[in-house]
Design a protein around this motif. Structure first.
Motif, PDB file in Angstrom:
ATOM      1  N   LEU A 215     -13.695  48.221   3.534  1.00  0.00           N
ATOM      2  CA  LEU A 215     -12.540  48.902   2.937  1.00  0.00           C
ATOM      3  C   LEU A 215     -12.773  50.409   2.954  1.00  0.00           C
ATOM      4  CD1 LEU A 215      -9.837  48.425   1.376  1.00  0.00           C
ATOM      5  CD2 LEU A 215     -11.162  48.428  -0.728  1.00  0.00           C
TER       6      LEU A 215
ATOM      7  N   MET B 239      -8.260  37.128   5.776  1.00  0.00           N
ATOM      8  CA  MET B 239      -8.088  38.581   5.680  1.00  0.00           C
ATOM      9  C   MET B 239      -6.705  38.919   5.126  1.00  0.00           C
ATOM     10  SD  MET B 239     -10.832  40.237   6.279  1.00  0.00           S
ATOM     11  CE  MET B 239     -10.094  41.861   6.308  1.00  0.00           C
ATOM     12  N   TYR B 240      -5.709  38.085   5.452  1.00  0.00           N
ATOM     13  CA  TYR B 240      -4.372  38.321   4.881  1.00  0.00           C
ATOM     14  C   TYR B 240      -4.429  38.231   3.355  1.00  0.00           C
ATOM     15  CZ  TYR B 240       0.477  37.590   3.551  1.00  0.00           C
ATOM     16  OH  TYR B 240       1.691  37.686   2.927  1.00  0.00           O
TER      17      TYR B 240
ATOM     18  N   ALA C 173      -6.105  41.264   1.917  1.00  0.00           N
ATOM     19  CA  ALA C 173      -5.209  42.430   1.841  1.00  0.00           C
ATOM     20  C   ALA C 173      -4.303  42.314   0.617  1.00  0.00           C
ATOM     21  CB  ALA C 173      -4.395  42.548   3.128  1.00  0.00           C
ATOM     22  N   ARG C 174      -3.765  41.139   0.374  1.00  0.00           N
ATOM     23  CA  ARG C 174      -2.947  40.903  -0.836  1.00  0.00           C
ATOM     24  C   ARG C 174      -3.758  41.186  -2.098  1.00  0.00           C
ATOM     25  NH1 ARG C 174       1.624  40.673  -0.819  1.00  0.00           N
ATOM     26  NH2 ARG C 174       2.917  39.594   0.657  1.00  0.00           N
TER      27      ARG C 174
ATOM     28  N   GLY D  22      -4.255  44.826  -2.555  1.00  0.00           N
ATOM     29  CA  GLY D  22      -2.950  45.355  -2.984  1.00  0.00           C
ATOM     30  C   GLY D  22      -2.710  45.102  -4.470  1.00  0.00           C
TER      31      GLY D  22
ATOM     32  N   LEU E 156      -8.232  48.184   5.412  1.00  0.00           N
ATOM     33  CA  LEU E 156      -9.049  46.997   5.163  1.00  0.00           C
ATOM     34  C   LEU E 156      -9.226  46.241   6.473  1.00  0.00           C
ATOM     35  CD1 LEU E 156     -10.202  45.022   2.873  1.00  0.00           C
ATOM     36  CD2 LEU E 156      -8.093  43.734   3.273  1.00  0.00           C
TER      37      LEU E 156
ATOM     38  N   PHE F  38      -5.896  45.993   8.432  1.00  0.00           N
ATOM     39  CA  PHE F  38      -4.677  46.279   7.669  1.00  0.00           C
ATOM     40  C   PHE F  38      -4.713  47.700   7.106  1.00  0.00           C
ATOM     41  CE2 PHE F  38      -5.470  41.751   7.343  1.00  0.00           C
ATOM     42  CZ  PHE F  38      -4.221  41.175   7.549  1.00  0.00           C
ATOM     43  N   GLN F  39      -3.536  48.273   6.947  1.00  0.00           N
ATOM     44  CA  GLN F  39      -3.407  49.504   6.163  1.00  0.00           C
ATOM     45  C   GLN F  39      -2.628  49.154   4.897  1.00  0.00           C
ATOM     46  OE1 GLN F  39      -1.993  53.026   8.176  1.00  0.00           O
ATOM     47  NE2 GLN F  39      -1.449  54.044   6.258  1.00  0.00           N
ATOM     48  N   ILE F  40      -3.203  49.501   3.756  1.00  0.00           N
ATOM     49  CA  ILE F  40      -2.602  49.130   2.471  1.00  0.00           C
ATOM     50  C   ILE F  40      -2.098  50.395   1.780  1.00  0.00           C
ATOM     51  CG2 ILE F  40      -3.032  48.008   0.230  1.00  0.00           C
ATOM     52  CD1 ILE F  40      -5.394  46.533   1.662  1.00  0.00           C
TER      53      ILE F  40
ATOM     54  N   PHE G 271       1.392  46.209   2.679  1.00  0.00           N
ATOM     55  CA  PHE G 271       0.490  46.562   3.790  1.00  0.00           C
ATOM     56  C   PHE G 271       1.064  46.194   5.137  1.00  0.00           C
ATOM     57  CE2 PHE G 271      -0.810  42.574   1.729  1.00  0.00           C
ATOM     58  CZ  PHE G 271      -0.734  41.665   2.776  1.00  0.00           C
TER      59      PHE G 271
ATOM     60  N   GLU H 234      -0.275  45.393   9.439  1.00  0.00           N
ATOM     61  CA  GLU H 234      -1.444  44.990  10.229  1.00  0.00           C
ATOM     62  C   GLU H 234      -1.412  45.688  11.582  1.00  0.00           C
ATOM     63  OE1 GLU H 234      -1.936  40.756  10.632  1.00  0.00           O
ATOM     64  OE2 GLU H 234      -3.894  40.966  11.621  1.00  0.00           O
TER      65      GLU H 234
END
Lengths: 243, 243
Positions: free
Chosen positions: B47, B83-84, B87-88, B91, B118, B130-132, B138, B140
């Motif tokens: 991260l 990874m999804y 990211a959540r 977030g 991330l 990902f960009q958050i 976010f 991907e």
């Protein structure tokens, strides 16, 4: 947005500006951002403008109105005795327009700022180059950093920072400025072709060349393609990071 | 300010972040902006953080606290199944910190935003990046633009935009990212050395290499000097503009 660059070289001055204006991405138009006042043999003064279009256009209109049918003793862009005085004069026009329209525009939370690059030569004074702020104050270029950028300046800065030198030929400087534009055009849609280029040769007291680089301009297309190719070649030559 | 970049390649992921934090130019400090959670053979999650330091540090602290002495069934960075979901999860942590501290900080007209990159791999899922955003939502990365940048992204963008390809080797990608840093460091004082670099090789489920590029790093000094030289040579080869 807008992107304008100007350089002061030992051999003269070069100026370039894109022509895109937008009020949102769904309202895009083309406007000229290079303006000049030229009296061959006496003066050549060039002004580049970025920012709120109603502000920059009003400033230009005011400067033009003042020089039409003016009392021969009045100060105008055609009579002002030095580039320093010309910068003060433009700064005064900026302040006048902001005092007239600023309160109403800013009350609507709309940005009413603008910035300007002013360059040229008057009589026997050497060519000079200024950046004028929205508040009407200004700074002058020096040989340490022989260029000014206004508007979207970041994408096009690295190449200028590494290559710009006051000893460059005028044609070299235009090539450099166009590379700086190429990087900017690729990253910011609010900067768009055509690009207006204006070249002033020291002590000529006249414009040397004015050019508009359109979408299909062969020189610019080649420059852009050769530069991509050259960068990739240069990149390939540098040692890889040890993973 | 800050500058962080990450790229997703066919061969893995590379990450880099500067270490400068400032609250005004007279208050500069060094902080690590790369964080990771690694369980060899199971997951490597990295991260990068940019923005208000109190926000980004709180987010990291929260994520770390959750994974210490957690119920084995609880969702943490060490147990999240994809990874999804990771990211959540990040977030959610961003939203939590903003809801706790945001109202008081923003009442003082201080910006309380942050953004994150991330990336990583969990078990047999392919590596993802990902960009958050500060709001916790976010995006991907895709192969069309295989990198994300957060913080001061503009100066370092032109070289990435021209050269980045998902087919690059990991060492090539680090070289590219360091060139992008070099352009940024030259133009923005709020981005500063050392640079932290982290390399993840696809399917290794472990960190490949972590490096800190200090002021006197020989590789970085050579890279910077060779690149300036290569750019000037490339520039000299391009046809001059006809004045």
């Amino acid at each position: 947005m807008t992107y304008c660059v100007a350089m002061r070289l030992n051999r003269g001055l070069v100026f370039a500006a894109d022509t895109r204006t937008n009020a949102g991405v769904d309202n895009v138009a083309r406007y000229r951002k290079i303006h000049f006042w030229c009296v061959p043999g006496d003066r050549a003064i060039i002004l580049l403008a970025a920012g709120n279009l109603s502000l920059t256009q009003s400033v230009i209109s005011l400067l033009n109105e003042q020089s039409i049918d003016a009392d021969p003793d009045a100060t105008t862009m055609l009579t002002v005795p030095s580039m320093y005085r010309a910068a003060r004069f433009v700064g005064d026009a900026v302040r006048e327009v902001r005092s007239l329209d600023g309160p109403a525009v800013e009350a609507a939370k709309t940005n009413f700022a603008g910035s300007f690059i002013l360059g040229g030569q008057i009589k026997s004074e050497p060519p000079r180059l200024f950046q004028i702020y929205a508040e009407g104050n200004f700074i002058e270029v020096t040989d340490d950093t022989p260029y000014f950028q206004i508007g979207e300046h970041k994408y096009g800065k690295p190449i200028l920072a590494r290559v710009a030198q006051p000893t460059m030929r005028l044609g070299e400087a235009v090539r450099l400025i166009l590379l700086s534009f190429d990087s900017t055009l690729r990253s910011n849609l609010s900067v768009g072709l055509p690009i207006d280029v204006l070249i002033y040769e020291r002590d000529s007291l006249d414009l040397r060349r004015e050019a508009r680089i359109e979408q299909d301009d062969e020189y610019f297309k080649n420059l852009s393609a050769s530069w991509s190719e050259a960068l990739r070649e240069a990149f390939a030559k540098i040692e890889e990071f040890d993973v």
